[in-house]
Scaffold this active site. Structure first.
Site, PDB file in Angstrom:
ATOM      1  N   ASP A 145      78.305 -12.225 -26.314  1.00  0.00           N
ATOM      2  CA  ASP A 145      76.924 -11.834 -26.607  1.00  0.00           C
ATOM      3  C   ASP A 145      76.356 -12.765 -27.670  1.00  0.00           C
ATOM      4  O   ASP A 145      75.777 -12.336 -28.654  1.00  0.00           O
ATOM      5  CB  ASP A 145      76.864 -10.376 -27.071  1.00  0.00           C
ATOM      6  CG  ASP A 145      75.442  -9.831 -27.084  1.00  0.00           C
ATOM      7  OD1 ASP A 145      74.617 -10.317 -26.285  1.00  0.00           O
ATOM      8  OD2 ASP A 145      75.160  -8.934 -27.905  1.00  0.00           O
ATOM      9  N   CYS A 200      76.098 -11.785  -1.541  1.00  0.00           N
ATOM     10  CA  CYS A 200      74.910 -10.939  -1.367  1.00  0.00           C
ATOM     11  C   CYS A 200      74.390 -10.954   0.067  1.00  0.00           C
ATOM     12  O   CYS A 200      73.844  -9.954   0.546  1.00  0.00           O
ATOM     13  CB  CYS A 200      73.799 -11.383  -2.309  1.00  0.00           C
ATOM     14  SG  CYS A 200      74.146 -11.100  -4.059  1.00  0.00           S
ATOM     15  N   CYS A 203      71.108  -9.030   1.714  1.00  0.00           N
ATOM     16  CA  CYS A 203      70.735  -7.854   0.918  1.00  0.00           C
ATOM     17  C   CYS A 203      69.708  -8.227  -0.145  1.00  0.00           C
ATOM     18  O   CYS A 203      69.834  -9.244  -0.819  1.00  0.00           O
ATOM     19  CB  CYS A 203      71.984  -7.263   0.257  1.00  0.00           C
ATOM     20  SG  CYS A 203      71.624  -5.840  -0.806  1.00  0.00           S
ATOM     21  N   CYS A 206      68.218  -5.087  -4.900  1.00  0.00           N
ATOM     22  CA  CYS A 206      67.865  -5.244  -6.318  1.00  0.00           C
ATOM     23  C   CYS A 206      66.421  -5.714  -6.461  1.00  0.00           C
ATOM     24  O   CYS A 206      65.681  -5.235  -7.333  1.00  0.00           O
ATOM     25  CB  CYS A 206      68.816  -6.203  -7.016  1.00  0.00           C
ATOM     26  SG  CYS A 206      68.879  -7.870  -6.311  1.00  0.00           S
ATOM     27  N   CYS A 226      60.195  -7.860 -17.135  1.00  0.00           N
ATOM     28  CA  CYS A 226      61.492  -7.190 -17.202  1.00  0.00           C
ATOM     29  C   CYS A 226      61.535  -6.166 -18.332  1.00  0.00           C
ATOM     30  O   CYS A 226      61.387  -6.509 -19.512  1.00  0.00           O
ATOM     31  CB  CYS A 226      62.597  -8.227 -17.399  1.00  0.00           C
ATOM     32  SG  CYS A 226      64.254  -7.522 -17.499  1.00  0.00           S
ATOM     33  N   CYS A 255      68.420  -2.443 -11.135  1.00  0.00           N
ATOM     34  CA  CYS A 255      68.839  -3.458 -10.159  1.00  0.00           C
ATOM     35  C   CYS A 255      70.343  -3.424  -9.916  1.00  0.00           C
ATOM     36  O   CYS A 255      70.812  -3.903  -8.881  1.00  0.00           O
ATOM     37  CB  CYS A 255      68.404  -4.854 -10.610  1.00  0.00           C
ATOM     38  SG  CYS A 255      69.208  -5.465 -12.108  1.00  0.00           S
ATOM     39  N   CYS A 259      72.896  -1.894  -6.258  1.00  0.00           N
ATOM     40  CA  CYS A 259      73.653  -3.039  -5.741  1.00  0.00           C
ATOM     41  C   CYS A 259      74.886  -2.550  -4.985  1.00  0.00           C
ATOM     42  O   CYS A 259      75.759  -1.899  -5.562  1.00  0.00           O
ATOM     43  CB  CYS A 259      74.062  -3.932  -6.907  1.00  0.00           C
ATOM     44  SG  CYS A 259      75.148  -5.292  -6.450  1.00  0.00           S
TER      45      CYS A 259
END
Length: 386
Positions: A145, A200, A203, A206, A226, A255, A259
C-alpha cells in the site's frame, strides 16, 4: 537459519523456491517473483491516464510515475521483486459463520478490504521474507500500500494473476479479494516464466454494475466517477455522485461483488466451512459516532484508512452525505445532527449538511442567508427530496 544461495542457475532456482515456500508457510496466499526492471507497460498506462485527466488529482502511484514504475528508485541495486498476495475473502475474515448486523439503522458500509488492517498483516508476512534475505547477505525493502510501486503490475509480471476489466488483479480460481505487496531485493532470483492469461473473456458484469459507470473501458477506471476515490478526495464531494454513494463511508466493492471468479471462490470458501480467523472484521461504522466523536477518537478508530491530511473532516463530510441518503427526517437524532452541522464553523461541512437537509425534505432548517461561497453554491443546487 541461512538458506542455500549460490550463483549457478540450479541453486538460484532452489533459493527462489525456498523463499517462496517461506512466504507461503508464513501465511501468504500467493507468492511470485519478477525482475526489478522498469515497468514500462504500467508507466505508459499511468501517463496516459494523467494526460486524459482520468486520475482526478489522485496521487499515490500517479504522483511520480518515474518512481512508482521503477523498483530501483526504492533500492538502487535491486535485481528482483518478490510479490505476495493476502486474501481478505470469507476464509480470511471468518464472515460466513455469522455476518455482523448493522450497528443500527444509520450505519455506514465499509469496503471489504478495510474490514481489518490487512496491509499491516501483509507487511508482517512479507517481513519474514525480507529478514531471511538480509540474513543471507542481501538488501531487502518491503512495500505494501505504498506509492513507490504499482503493486498490481509487479503482481501481474510475477505470474500471480491477470488484470480484470475492473482494473483489479484477478487470481485464477480465487478472484480479486486480495491485498498485494512486495519485497524489492538485491538477490538474483528466478523469475516467473509467463504471465497469467486473461480469464474475463466476454464477461462485463463489473462494467455494467458500477454504480457511477466509472469503468469507461476494460481495465480503465475514471477516477472522476469512482466512489472509492471520491470518498478519499478532499474538498466538496461531487454532487452528481452523492445519491449513488448510498451508505458507503469508505471504498466501494460493487465491481468485485459481481465478478464471477470472485463470487465462485467466495461460495467455495463458505461451503468448505474453513475457519481462518485473522482479526475481527469491522463491516459497519456508526454515522452518528462519526458526526459526534472528536478528532482523536476518529483517527484512533479509522487510522488505517487513507484520510487526506489525516483530517477527520472528510469522514464527517462523507457521513453527512450518507445521512442525507439513509436518514429519517422524523428522527430527532437525525434532526439534531443536521442542526449541529448546519451551524458548523467549517463551510464545507455546513454545505454538505445543507445538501443532506434538503435531501431529507428539511429545507426549513437551512439558513439561506449564509454568505459563504461554498454554501451558496449548495443553495443554488439543492437536491430533490429522496
Amino acid at each position: 537459519m541461512q538458506l542455500v544461495d549460490d550463483s549457478d542457475t540450479n541453486s538460484k532456482s532452489r533459493y527462489t523456491d525456498q523463499l517462496l515456500s517461506l512466504g507461503r508457510n508464513a501465511g501468504l496466499d500467493q507468492v511470485g517473483v519478477t525482475s526489478a526492471t522498469v515497468l514500462h507497460r504500467a508507466r505508459e498506462a499511468i501517463n496516459q491516464r494523467i494526460s486524459q485527466g482520468l486520475h482526478n488529482q489522485m496521487q499515490f502511484t500517479f504522483r511520480n510515475p518515474e518512481r512508482s514504475t521503477d523498483p530501483t528508485k526504492t533500492l538502487p541495486s535491486a535485481r528482483s521483486v518478490i510479490v505476495g498476495a493476502l486474501s481478505y475473502s470469507s476464509s480470511a475474515v471468518n464472515t460466513f459463520a455469522q455476518t455482523p448486523e448493522k450497528e443500527n439503522k444509520f450505519s455506514a458500509r465499509i469496503a471489504r478490504y478495510v474490514w481489518s488492517d490487512y496491509y499491516a498483516q501483509l507487511r508482517m508476512l512479507l517481513g519474514e521474507i525480507a529478514r531471511q534475505l538480509v540474513l543471507d547477505g542481501h538488501r531487502a525493502v518491503v512495500l505494501a500500500d505504498d506509492n513507490a510501486i504499482v503493486d498490481r503490475e509487479v503482481a501481474y509480471q510475477a505470474g500471480i494473476g491477470w488484470f480484470g476489466k475492473n482494473s483489479n488483479l484477478l487470481i485464477s480460481g480465487a478472484g480479486s479479494y486480495f491485498v498485494l505487496g512486495c519485497v524489492i531485493t538485491t538477490a538474483e532470483l528466478t523469475f516467473a516464466d509467463k504471465q497469467v492469461e486473461d480469464g474475463c473473456g466476454s464477461c462485463r458484469r463489473c462494467i455494467d454494475n458500477c454504480p457511477t459507470n466509472a469503468i469507461v473501458a476494460p481495465g480503465v477506471v475514471d477516477a472522476n466517477k469512482c466512489l472509492a476515490w471520491l470518498l478519499q478526495k478532499p474538498g466538496v464531494f461531487d454532487r452528481e455522485y452523492r445519491v449513488a454513494l448510498g451508505d458507503r463511508i469508505y471504498g466501494c466493492d460493487d465491481c468485485q461483488e459481481v465478478c464471477p471468479p470472485t463470487v465462485r471462490y467466495e461460495r467455495k470458501i463458505e461451503s468448505s466451512r474453513l475457519e481462518i480467523l485473522r482479526k475481527p472484521a469491522k463491516q459497519w461504522a456508526s454515522v452518528a459516532a462519526i458526526l459526534t466523536n472528536d478528532d482523536d477518537s476518529l483517527l484512533s478508530e479509522f487510522g488505517a484508512w487513507y484520510i487526506a491530511d489525516r483530517n477527520p473532516k472528510w469522514l464527517r463530510r462523507n457521513a453527512l452525505i450518507i445521512l442525507g441518503n439513509i436518514g429519517d427526517p422524523s428522527d430527532d437524532a437525525v434532526v439534531d445532527l443536521l442542526n449541529k452541522y448546519l451551524h458548523h464553523a467549517d463551510p464545507v461541512l455546513r454545505a454538505h449538511a445543507v445538501w443532506a437537509a434538503a435531501r431529507l425534505g428539511l429545507k426549513h432548517m437551512i439558513d439561506e442567508t449564509d454568505e459563504d461561497q461554498i454554501v451558496q453554491a449548495e443553495l443554488r443546487s439543492l437536491p430533490s427530496v429522496k
